[in-house]
Write a protein that holds these residues in place. Structure first.
Motif, PDB file in Angstrom:
ATOM      1  N   VAL A 152      63.075  79.245  39.950  1.00  0.00           N
ATOM      2  CA  VAL A 152      63.679  78.127  40.645  1.00  0.00           C
ATOM      3  C   VAL A 152      64.634  78.632  41.725  1.00  0.00           C
ATOM      4  CG1 VAL A 152      65.224  76.159  40.361  1.00  0.00           C
ATOM      5  CG2 VAL A 152      63.432  76.571  38.700  1.00  0.00           C
ATOM      6  N   PHE A 153      65.467  79.634  41.362  1.00  0.00           N
ATOM      7  CA  PHE A 153      66.405  80.191  42.328  1.00  0.00           C
ATOM      8  C   PHE A 153      65.670  80.768  43.537  1.00  0.00           C
ATOM      9  CE2 PHE A 153      68.966  83.763  43.921  1.00  0.00           C
ATOM     10  CZ  PHE A 153      70.114  83.069  44.271  1.00  0.00           C
ATOM     11  N   ALA A 154      64.595  81.537  43.306  1.00  0.00           N
ATOM     12  CA  ALA A 154      63.819  82.133  44.402  1.00  0.00           C
ATOM     13  C   ALA A 154      63.186  81.054  45.264  1.00  0.00           C
ATOM     14  CB  ALA A 154      62.756  83.072  43.847  1.00  0.00           C
ATOM     15  N   ALA A 155      62.692  79.990  44.654  1.00  0.00           N
ATOM     16  CA  ALA A 155      62.082  78.897  45.424  1.00  0.00           C
ATOM     17  C   ALA A 155      63.117  78.198  46.291  1.00  0.00           C
ATOM     18  CB  ALA A 155      61.418  77.903  44.480  1.00  0.00           C
ATOM     19  N   LEU A 156      64.316  77.957  45.751  1.00  0.00           N
ATOM     20  CA  LEU A 156      65.370  77.315  46.535  1.00  0.00           C
ATOM     21  C   LEU A 156      65.804  78.185  47.705  1.00  0.00           C
ATOM     22  CD1 LEU A 156      67.559  75.725  43.742  1.00  0.00           C
ATOM     23  CD2 LEU A 156      66.229  74.528  45.471  1.00  0.00           C
ATOM     24  N   VAL A 157      65.992  79.484  47.463  1.00  0.00           N
ATOM     25  CA  VAL A 157      66.383  80.401  48.538  1.00  0.00           C
ATOM     26  C   VAL A 157      65.311  80.430  49.620  1.00  0.00           C
ATOM     27  CG1 VAL A 157      66.808  82.821  49.104  1.00  0.00           C
ATOM     28  CG2 VAL A 157      67.920  81.797  47.124  1.00  0.00           C
ATOM     29  N   SER A 158      64.036  80.487  49.227  1.00  0.00           N
ATOM     30  CA  SER A 158      62.941  80.481  50.203  1.00  0.00           C
ATOM     31  C   SER A 158      62.946  79.216  51.036  1.00  0.00           C
ATOM     32  CB  SER A 158      61.589  80.614  49.494  1.00  0.00           C
ATOM     33  OG  SER A 158      61.532  81.818  48.786  1.00  0.00           O
ATOM     34  N   MET A 159      63.179  78.077  50.387  1.00  0.00           N
ATOM     35  CA  MET A 159      63.219  76.809  51.110  1.00  0.00           C
ATOM     36  C   MET A 159      64.366  76.791  52.117  1.00  0.00           C
ATOM     37  SD  MET A 159      63.690  72.965  49.613  1.00  0.00           S
ATOM     38  CE  MET A 159      65.420  73.207  49.240  1.00  0.00           C
ATOM     39  N   PHE A 160      65.547  77.268  51.714  1.00  0.00           N
ATOM     40  CA  PHE A 160      66.698  77.258  52.605  1.00  0.00           C
ATOM     41  C   PHE A 160      66.512  78.218  53.774  1.00  0.00           C
ATOM     42  CE2 PHE A 160      69.204  75.923  48.695  1.00  0.00           C
ATOM     43  CZ  PHE A 160      69.098  74.576  49.024  1.00  0.00           C
ATOM     44  N   LEU A 161      65.853  79.344  53.542  1.00  0.00           N
ATOM     45  CA  LEU A 161      65.599  80.286  54.629  1.00  0.00           C
ATOM     46  C   LEU A 161      64.564  79.749  55.614  1.00  0.00           C
ATOM     47  CD1 LEU A 161      65.570  83.686  52.711  1.00  0.00           C
ATOM     48  CD2 LEU A 161      67.284  82.885  54.343  1.00  0.00           C
ATOM     49  N   ALA A 162      63.654  78.918  55.134  1.00  0.00           N
ATOM     50  CA  ALA A 162      62.586  78.396  55.988  1.00  0.00           C
ATOM     51  C   ALA A 162      63.052  77.243  56.883  1.00  0.00           C
ATOM     52  CB  ALA A 162      61.418  77.933  55.135  1.00  0.00           C
ATOM     53  N   THR A 163      64.159  76.585  56.552  1.00  0.00           N
ATOM     54  CA  THR A 163      64.592  75.413  57.320  1.00  0.00           C
ATOM     55  C   THR A 163      66.011  75.521  57.859  1.00  0.00           C
ATOM     56  OG1 THR A 163      65.354  74.323  55.317  1.00  0.00           O
ATOM     57  CG2 THR A 163      63.079  73.861  56.015  1.00  0.00           C
ATOM     58  N   PRO A 164      66.459  76.673  58.359  1.00  0.00           N
ATOM     59  CA  PRO A 164      67.839  76.761  58.822  1.00  0.00           C
ATOM     60  C   PRO A 164      68.128  75.933  60.064  1.00  0.00           C
ATOM     61  CG  PRO A 164      66.690  78.791  59.339  1.00  0.00           C
ATOM     62  CD  PRO A 164      65.776  77.949  58.479  1.00  0.00           C
ATOM     63  N   ALA A 165      67.182  75.788  60.973  1.00  0.00           N
ATOM     64  CA  ALA A 165      67.445  75.036  62.206  1.00  0.00           C
ATOM     65  C   ALA A 165      67.713  73.569  61.903  1.00  0.00           C
ATOM     66  CB  ALA A 165      66.261  75.179  63.160  1.00  0.00           C
ATOM     67  N   LEU A 166      66.967  72.979  61.003  1.00  0.00           N
ATOM     68  CA  LEU A 166      67.147  71.575  60.647  1.00  0.00           C
ATOM     69  C   LEU A 166      68.513  71.336  60.012  1.00  0.00           C
ATOM     70  CD1 LEU A 166      66.078  68.685  60.252  1.00  0.00           C
ATOM     71  CD2 LEU A 166      65.080  69.473  58.100  1.00  0.00           C
ATOM     72  N   THR A 167      68.884  72.148  59.042  1.00  0.00           N
ATOM     73  CA  THR A 167      70.154  71.939  58.367  1.00  0.00           C
ATOM     74  C   THR A 167      71.331  72.286  59.260  1.00  0.00           C
ATOM     75  OG1 THR A 167      70.005  74.124  57.355  1.00  0.00           O
ATOM     76  CG2 THR A 167      69.217  72.257  56.054  1.00  0.00           C
ATOM     77  N   GLU A 168      71.210  73.297  60.109  1.00  0.00           N
ATOM     78  CA  GLU A 168      72.306  73.664  60.995  1.00  0.00           C
ATOM     79  C   GLU A 168      72.560  72.586  62.033  1.00  0.00           C
ATOM     80  OE1 GLU A 168      73.949  77.532  63.407  1.00  0.00           O
ATOM     81  OE2 GLU A 168      71.822  77.353  63.050  1.00  0.00           O
ATOM     82  N   ALA A 169      71.507  71.966  62.530  1.00  0.00           N
ATOM     83  CA  ALA A 169      71.659  70.909  63.524  1.00  0.00           C
ATOM     84  C   ALA A 169      72.430  69.724  62.955  1.00  0.00           C
ATOM     85  CB  ALA A 169      70.293  70.466  64.020  1.00  0.00           C
ATOM     86  N   GLN A 170      72.347  69.501  61.656  1.00  0.00           N
ATOM     87  CA  GLN A 170      73.044  68.400  61.019  1.00  0.00           C
ATOM     88  C   GLN A 170      74.397  68.816  60.451  1.00  0.00           C
ATOM     89  OE1 GLN A 170      70.231  66.988  58.151  1.00  0.00           O
ATOM     90  NE2 GLN A 170      68.837  66.203  59.706  1.00  0.00           N
ATOM     91  N   GLY A 171      74.831  70.055  60.665  1.00  0.00           N
ATOM     92  CA  GLY A 171      76.112  70.532  60.160  1.00  0.00           C
ATOM     93  C   GLY A 171      76.128  70.822  58.677  1.00  0.00           C
ATOM     94  N   ILE A 172      74.945  70.941  58.074  1.00  0.00           N
ATOM     95  CA  ILE A 172      74.848  71.182  56.634  1.00  0.00           C
ATOM     96  C   ILE A 172      74.635  72.671  56.405  1.00  0.00           C
ATOM     97  CG2 ILE A 172      73.577  70.691  54.521  1.00  0.00           C
ATOM     98  CD1 ILE A 172      72.723  68.048  55.853  1.00  0.00           C
ATOM     99  N   GLY A 173      75.608  73.329  55.806  1.00  0.00           N
ATOM    100  CA  GLY A 173      75.475  74.737  55.496  1.00  0.00           C
ATOM    101  C   GLY A 173      74.822  74.916  54.142  1.00  0.00           C
ATOM    102  N   VAL A 174      74.067  75.978  53.987  1.00  0.00           N
ATOM    103  CA  VAL A 174      73.414  76.316  52.731  1.00  0.00           C
ATOM    104  C   VAL A 174      73.562  77.806  52.534  1.00  0.00           C
ATOM    105  CG1 VAL A 174      71.220  76.347  51.499  1.00  0.00           C
ATOM    106  CG2 VAL A 174      71.748  74.446  53.011  1.00  0.00           C
ATOM    107  N   GLY A 175      73.877  78.232  51.317  1.00  0.00           N
ATOM    108  CA  GLY A 175      74.015  79.657  51.073  1.00  0.00           C
ATOM    109  C   GLY A 175      74.196  79.980  49.606  1.00  0.00           C
ATOM    110  N   VAL A 176      74.516  81.238  49.360  1.00  0.00           N
ATOM    111  CA  VAL A 176      74.747  81.738  48.008  1.00  0.00           C
ATOM    112  C   VAL A 176      76.101  82.420  47.947  1.00  0.00           C
ATOM    113  CG1 VAL A 176      72.306  82.049  47.422  1.00  0.00           C
ATOM    114  CG2 VAL A 176      73.534  83.904  48.511  1.00  0.00           C
ATOM    115  N   LYS A 177      76.708  82.383  46.755  1.00  0.00           N
ATOM    116  CA  LYS A 177      77.963  83.083  46.507  1.00  0.00           C
ATOM    117  C   LYS A 177      77.899  83.685  45.120  1.00  0.00           C
ATOM    118  CE  LYS A 177      80.734  79.539  48.229  1.00  0.00           C
ATOM    119  NZ  LYS A 177      81.972  78.785  48.196  1.00  0.00           N
ATOM    120  N   GLY A 178      78.570  84.770  44.937  1.00  0.00           N
ATOM    121  CA  GLY A 178      78.642  85.374  43.620  1.00  0.00           C
ATOM    122  C   GLY A 178      79.792  86.353  43.563  1.00  0.00           C
ATOM    123  N   GLY A 179      80.253  86.664  42.368  1.00  0.00           N
ATOM    124  CA  GLY A 179      81.334  87.629  42.238  1.00  0.00           C
ATOM    125  C   GLY A 179      81.864  87.705  40.827  1.00  0.00           C
TER     126      GLY A 179
END
Length: 180
Positions: free
Chosen positions: A1-28
């Protein structure tokens, strides 16, 4: 599921960026403590997850997250699925170029769901749901993020009524990557 979500977010950055919606990962890494008797100690753990929103081009925005937390206590670990709903205040540049930096603050409520543990005691003694408040500050340059945050639990997670209140507190240092 995590890999599928990351793939989806990488495939649509122009659409989400145009709407001001950031998507990413964090860990620590996180430091967890439980305010209770001497039987429950503090310890080191980890946090990883996905975030969306934040309104990077604006001053004020909403940021949601889906996180997994491993809160250690002595030799035991409690694994939580955390869903915070955060207000984000941005101070700095609105761009995402190499020289564009921003400092931000976050705060909001969180629902923490216990999904696994390796406690020496029975799991019937620990509440499965905790409600907490998350607050922190971060620094973002280009698409890279460094963030510090605290999470303070409101509920008594010990089911025994004769025991002292046991409340969870964590402090985390996270690194992240915004995909768009």
């Amino acid at each position: 599921v995590f890999a599928a979500l990351v793939s989806m977010f990488l495939a649509t950055p122009a659409l989400t960026e145009a709407q001001g919606i950031g998507v990413g990962v964090k860990g620590g890494f996180l430091h967890s403590s439980f305010d209770a008797t001497e039987a429950i100690d503090s310890g080191e753990g980890w946090q990883a997850g996905l975030f969306f929103g934040g309104n990077r081009p604006g001053t004020l925005g909403f940021m949601g997250e889906f996180n997994v937390l491993a809160k250690k206590s002595g030799d035991s670990t409690l694994y939580y699925f955390q869903v915070p709903a955060l207000l984000r205040v941005n101070i700095g540049s609105t761009g995402t170029g190499l020289n564009d930096a921003i400092v931000y603050g976050i705060a909001g409520p969180s629902l923490d769901l216990l999904f696994k543990d390796d406690l020496a005691i029975t799991t019937d003694e620990v509440e499965r749901v905790d409600v907490s408040i998350v607050a922190g500050v971060g620094f973002e340059i280009s698409r890279f993020i460094i963030e510090g945050r605290g999470t303070w639990g409101f509920r008594n997670i010990a089911k025994e009524t004769n025991a002292r209140d046991v409340k969870s507190t964590t402090f985390a240092i996270l690194a992240g990557l915004r995909f768009n």
